[in-house]
Every structure is written in C-alpha cells, then in structure tokens.
Design a protein around this motif. Structure first.
Motif, mmCIF file in Angstrom:
data_model
loop_
_atom_site.group_PDB
_atom_site.id
_atom_site.type_symbol
_atom_site.label_atom_id
_atom_site.label_comp_id
_atom_site.label_asym_id
_atom_site.label_seq_id
_atom_site.Cartn_x
_atom_site.Cartn_y
_atom_site.Cartn_z
ATOM 1 N N GLY A 121 1.033 -1.195 0.021
ATOM 2 C CA GLY A 121 0.015 -0.294 -0.148
ATOM 3 C C GLY A 121 0.890 1.263 -0.080
ATOM 4 O O GLY A 121 0.897 2.162 0.806
ATOM 5 N N ALA A 122 2.063 1.169 -0.538
ATOM 6 C CA ALA A 122 3.461 2.243 -0.866
ATOM 7 C C ALA A 122 2.635 3.295 -1.549
ATOM 8 O O ALA A 122 3.685 4.076 -1.939
ATOM 9 N N ALA A 134 2.223 -1.506 -4.231
ATOM 10 C CA ALA A 134 0.534 -1.582 -4.771
ATOM 11 C C ALA A 134 0.662 -2.087 -6.211
ATOM 12 O O ALA A 134 0.668 -2.657 -6.823
ATOM 13 N N ARG A 187 -1.406 0.352 -7.884
ATOM 14 C CA ARG A 187 -0.733 1.706 -9.262
ATOM 15 C C ARG A 187 0.605 1.474 -9.031
ATOM 16 O O ARG A 187 1.341 2.822 -8.500
ATOM 17 N N ASP A 214 -1.773 -6.837 -6.935
ATOM 18 C CA ASP A 214 -3.440 -7.018 -6.385
ATOM 19 C C ASP A 214 -3.259 -8.019 -5.725
ATOM 20 O O ASP A 214 -3.659 -9.493 -5.371
ATOM 21 N N LEU A 215 -3.139 -7.511 -4.323
ATOM 22 C CA LEU A 215 -2.947 -8.263 -2.492
ATOM 23 C C LEU A 215 -4.891 -8.713 -2.497
ATOM 24 O O LEU A 215 -4.985 -9.984 -1.679
ATOM 25 N N SER A 216 -5.566 -8.278 -3.456
ATOM 26 C CA SER A 216 -6.671 -8.663 -2.973
ATOM 27 C C SER A 216 -6.248 -10.519 -4.305
ATOM 28 O O SER A 216 -7.434 -10.831 -4.089
ATOM 29 N N ASN A 222 0.450 -3.253 5.378
ATOM 30 C CA ASN A 222 0.024 -1.653 5.312
ATOM 31 C C ASN A 222 -0.664 -1.701 4.471
ATOM 32 O O ASN A 222 -2.310 -0.615 4.225
ATOM 33 N N GLY A 231 -4.957 -1.410 2.412
ATOM 34 C CA GLY A 231 -6.231 -2.086 3.365
ATOM 35 C C GLY A 231 -7.135 -0.854 2.114
ATOM 36 O O GLY A 231 -7.059 -0.194 1.645
ATOM 37 N N MET A 287 -6.985 -7.694 2.797
ATOM 38 C CA MET A 287 -7.543 -7.530 4.933
ATOM 39 C C MET A 287 -7.163 -8.510 5.737
ATOM 40 O O MET A 287 -6.307 -8.232 6.862
ATOM 41 N N VAL A 318 -0.909 -3.058 10.136
ATOM 42 C CA VAL A 318 -1.913 -1.564 9.627
ATOM 43 C C VAL A 318 -3.022 -2.063 10.526
ATOM 44 O O VAL A 318 -3.523 -2.821 9.252
ATOM 45 N N LYS A 342 -9.708 -5.988 11.041
ATOM 46 C CA LYS A 342 -8.739 -4.879 11.855
ATOM 47 C C LYS A 342 -8.328 -6.065 13.080
ATOM 48 O O LYS A 342 -6.939 -5.279 13.554
ATOM 49 N N PRO A 366 -4.370 3.072 14.399
ATOM 50 C CA PRO A 366 -4.314 4.322 13.867
ATOM 51 C C PRO A 366 -6.357 4.819 13.846
ATOM 52 O O PRO A 366 -6.469 3.684 13.701
ATOM 53 N N GLY A 367 -6.489 6.170 14.750
ATOM 54 C CA GLY A 367 -7.891 6.659 14.881
ATOM 55 C C GLY A 367 -7.478 7.400 12.917
ATOM 56 O O GLY A 367 -7.196 6.920 12.362
ATOM 57 N N THR A 397 -7.084 9.690 10.054
ATOM 58 C CA THR A 397 -5.582 9.738 9.395
ATOM 59 C C THR A 397 -6.437 10.340 8.675
ATOM 60 O O THR A 397 -7.479 9.719 7.593
ATOM 61 N N PHE A 435 -8.185 7.065 2.282
ATOM 62 C CA PHE A 435 -8.965 6.399 2.751
ATOM 63 C C PHE A 435 -10.049 6.886 2.082
ATOM 64 O O PHE A 435 -10.705 6.314 2.400
HETATM 65 N N1 LIG Z 1 -6.533 6.745 6.589
HETATM 66 C C1 LIG Z 1 -7.319 6.285 8.328
HETATM 67 O O1 LIG Z 1 -8.364 7.508 8.362
HETATM 68 C C2 LIG Z 1 -7.398 4.621 8.621
HETATM 69 C C3 LIG Z 1 -7.236 5.124 9.996
HETATM 70 C C4 LIG Z 1 -7.593 3.065 10.450
HETATM 71 C C5 LIG Z 1 -6.112 2.321 9.897
HETATM 72 N N2 LIG Z 1 -5.974 2.666 8.119
HETATM 73 C C6 LIG Z 1 -5.798 1.667 7.304
HETATM 74 O O2 LIG Z 1 -4.301 2.252 7.376
HETATM 75 C C7 LIG Z 1 -3.636 1.435 5.952
HETATM 76 C C8 LIG Z 1 -3.473 2.333 4.805
HETATM 77 O O3 LIG Z 1 -4.949 3.146 4.778
HETATM 78 P P1 LIG Z 1 -4.569 4.632 3.797
HETATM 79 O O4 LIG Z 1 -5.024 5.825 5.081
HETATM 80 O O5 LIG Z 1 -3.087 5.415 3.783
HETATM 81 O O6 LIG Z 1 -5.529 4.681 2.567
HETATM 82 P P2 LIG Z 1 -4.589 5.259 0.987
HETATM 83 O O7 LIG Z 1 -4.332 6.655 1.233
HETATM 84 O O8 LIG Z 1 -6.023 4.621 0.347
HETATM 85 O O9 LIG Z 1 -3.906 3.917 0.417
HETATM 86 C C9 LIG Z 1 -4.253 3.118 0.701
HETATM 87 C C10 LIG Z 1 -2.656 1.642 0.034
HETATM 88 O O10 LIG Z 1 -4.152 0.681 -0.043
HETATM 89 C C11 LIG Z 1 -2.958 0.337 -0.957
HETATM 90 N N3 LIG Z 1 -3.782 -1.229 -1.945
HETATM 91 C C12 LIG Z 1 -5.619 -0.803 -2.065
HETATM 92 N N4 LIG Z 1 -6.215 -2.075 -2.650
HETATM 93 C C13 LIG Z 1 -5.190 -2.428 -2.859
HETATM 94 C C14 LIG Z 1 -5.069 -4.287 -3.110
HETATM 95 N N5 LIG Z 1 -6.671 -4.484 -3.465
HETATM 96 N N6 LIG Z 1 -3.736 -4.517 -3.539
HETATM 97 C C15 LIG Z 1 -2.638 -3.721 -3.552
HETATM 98 N N7 LIG Z 1 -2.982 -2.567 -2.816
HETATM 99 C C16 LIG Z 1 -3.884 -1.728 -2.495
HETATM 100 C C17 LIG Z 1 -3.474 1.918 -1.889
HETATM 101 O O11 LIG Z 1 -3.396 1.781 -3.766
HETATM 102 P P3 LIG Z 1 -3.503 1.146 -4.712
HETATM 103 O O12 LIG Z 1 -4.834 1.831 -5.048
HETATM 104 O O13 LIG Z 1 -1.819 1.569 -5.598
HETATM 105 O O14 LIG Z 1 -3.431 -0.638 -5.261
HETATM 106 C C18 LIG Z 1 -2.686 2.246 -1.163
HETATM 107 O O15 LIG Z 1 -0.934 2.148 -1.567
HETATM 108 C C19 LIG Z 1 -5.157 0.551 5.742
HETATM 109 O O16 LIG Z 1 -5.365 -0.628 5.595
HETATM 110 C C20 LIG Z 1 -6.423 1.401 6.149
HETATM 111 O O17 LIG Z 1 -7.516 0.188 6.778
HETATM 112 C C21 LIG Z 1 -6.399 3.834 7.829
#
Ligand SMILES: NC(=O)c1ccc[n+]([C@@H]2O[C@H](COP(=O)([O-])OP(=O)(O)OC[C@H]3O[C@@H](n4cnc5c(N)ncnc54)[C@H](OP(=O)(O)O)[C@@H]3O)[C@@H](O)[C@H]2O)c1
Length: 257
Positions: free
Chosen positions: A9-10, A33, A35, A60-62, A87, A89, A111, A137, A156, A182-183, A185, A189
């Motif tokens: 998820g980088a 990731a 993209r 694609d980790l799904s 990370n 998700g 997940m 994460v 989670k 995290p809460g 952020t 996302f």
């Molecule tokens: N933001 C919040 O409020 C929050 C709070 C608590 C926990 N989290 C957790 O933090 C982690 C990171 O999220 P973020 O907030 O940084 O969101 P984000 O900005 O949307 O980033 C999500 C990352 O995950 C990658 N991803 C999504 N689906 C994927 C897939 N099928 N295969 C591979 N990569 C995938 C995306 O890349 P591509 O689209 O390029 O694949 C992106 O790099 C997640 O696990 C999320 O659940 C976030």
C-alpha cells in the motif's frame, strides 16, 4: 549491513509515509501496490531525496496468488526483507449492501489472508537471521464493534489478534511485531471509499496526520510493543472502549461508514 523494507500500500497515504520515514533511516525499499505509475513516482522521489535503493512491484493483494508472486520476486531479486510493513487496505464493501460474494472474498483476502501469508513467507527468514520488524496496520475500528459494514472492523481485530500472537511466538528471537491502530487519519482512504461527507462532518480534533501515525508505529515496533494505538485521543479512548461500562458511549462517538 543495509536493511530492506517491504511496504504494501505504498502508492498513497500511510504507505508513502512509511517509505519516507524508513528511507530517512537509510533503509532500501521494495514498494507494493496496484497503481504502477504512482509507485514509480513515489520510488523516484524517495530515492532522489534520501539516496536509497527503491524498487517497486505492482500487485493486487486481493488476488490469492499475489503473496506467493511477491515472494518469488523477492527471491529473484536476491533481497532479504528485514522490515515487513503490511499496510495495504481499503474500506471494502458492506457485507449486506454488496450482493455478490466475490468482492467480499477479495476484501477478506486483502485485509487478512494476504497479511497472514506475507508473515508466513517473510518472518521465518527474519527469525533465522535474528532480526526483523513487522508492522501490521490495523485500526482503532478493530478495537470496538460499530454499526458499520460488518467486516472492516473485524478484519482489523483479526490483525491485532494475529500480531499479539506473533509477538509472543517471536519473543527473544530479535524479531518484533506490532499492530498499529490509527484513528481517523488524513490520507486518500475516505475519498477512495466515497466517505467524504462523513469525513467533513467530523471535528478536526479526531484527525491525525500520516507522519504522526507512522512515527508511532515505527517507535512501537522498535520497542517491541505488540499493540500501538496511535494518537493521544485514541490512546485515551482505547481503555475506555475496552471497558463494557463505557463501550456504548464510545460507539456513539465513532461513526460507521
Ligand atoms: N486513513 C485512516 O483514517 C485509517 C485509519 C485506520 C486504519 N487505516 C488503515 O491504514 C492502511 C493504509 O490506508 P491509508 O489511510 O493510507 O489509505 P490510502 O491513502 O487509500 O492508501 C491505501 C493504499 O493501499 C493500497 N491498496 C488498496 N487496495 C489494494 C490492493 N487490492 N492491493 C494492493 N494494494 C492495495 C493502495 O494502492 P493502490 O490503489 O495503488 O493499489 C494505497 O497505496 C489501511 O490498511 C487502512 O485500513 C487507515
């Protein structure tokens, strides 16, 4: 010897911040990731800024085949993974509003299963070398049930349980595992999930920036802390959320989707 971090998820959000903070410590990186273009951009800017080796691979980790393909890639490149940052998700589909099972299964794969499989592939070599750091994460959403989509929070919560057990098994091995919770952020996302109305309705004090969250996660894993709830507000809420007496009050404060 130089260490290498694999970060999933980088291409955005917390993953980019993990990449930046670990590069600032001098680690080489393997970014993952879907993209490719985003990954190329992030890789170029981090290698230019920090002078470390940054490689990337689109996956694609799904897709159930992805973790094994990643292992094959790492072996072919002759890399040893010292830091595993699970990370990637997304908010995912709601269990009942999305009628097809296929997207649900792919969500659970992303997940939970992919995280578990990446630990399965990359932790044993860390243990053999006597050093490793694993950050899974999770989320504050994994710390209490909410009337939400029905499996984001539970997925989670699984990561918290997995990581606590990993930390116990790995005690004394030189490998540390932490679940970062995290809460809310600021990342991409909520926009990706179509949750901007909810985001805009929440007060500013409930939101943290990615740099703070990642700093908390990396500090926790260095110290061998199995669960890290990030942000002062959520650290304060967490013990209250775990107490039966106050759970209904906390649930009413944290919105679902
Ligand atoms: N933001 C919040 O409020 C929050 C709070 C608590 C926990 N989290 C957790 O933090 C982690 C990171 O999220 P973020 O907030 O940084 O969101 P984000 O900005 O949307 O980033 C999500 C990352 O995950 C990658 N991803 C999504 N689906 C994927 C897939 N099928 N295969 C591979 N990569 C995938 C995306 O890349 P591509 O689209 O390029 O694949 C992106 O790099 C997640 O696990 C999320 O659940 C976030």
């Amino acid at each position: 010897m130089k260490k290498t971090a694999l970060i999933t998820g980088a291409s955005a959000g917390l993953g980019v911040e993990f990449a930046r903070q670990l590069a600032a410590q001098g680690l080489d990186l393997l970014l993952v990731a879907r993209r490719k273009e985003k990954l190329e951009e992030v890789s170029k800017s981090i290698s230019e800024e920090f002078g470390v080796d940054v490689r990337n691979v689109s996956a694609d980790l799904s897709d159930p085949a992805a973790p094994r393909t990643l292992l094959t890639h790492v072996e072919a490149e002759g890399l040893a993974i010292d830091y595993l940052i699970n990370n990637a998700g997304s908010a995912g589909p709601s269990l009942f509003e999305e009628e097809d099972w296929a997207p649900q299964a792919r969500f659970l794969e992303l997940m939970m299963t992919s995280v578990t499989q990446l630990c399965h592939h990359f932790v044993p070599p860390m243990r053999e070398r006597g050093f490793g750091r694993v950050v899974n994460v999770s989320s504050f959403a994994g710390r209490l049930a909410r009337p939400a989509g029905a499996h984001y929070g539970p997925s989670k919560a699984y990561l918290v349980a997995l990581t606590e057990e990993l930390a116990l098994i790995l005690r004394g091995s030189g490998v540390h595992a932490s679940a970062l919770c995290p809460g809310f952020t600021h990342t991409e996302f909520h926009e990706t999930a179509g949750m901007m109305a909810m985001k805009n309705a929440l007060p500013g004090f409930m939101w943290y920036d990615a740099a703070t969250v990642v700093r908390d996660g990396l500090r926790a894993v260095e110290r061998g802390k199995p669960i890290m709830v990030s942000g002062r507000l959520y650290r304060w809420l967490d013990p209250v959320a775990q107490s039966k007496l106050f759970r209904p009050f906390i649930k009413s404060m944290i919105p679902g989707r």
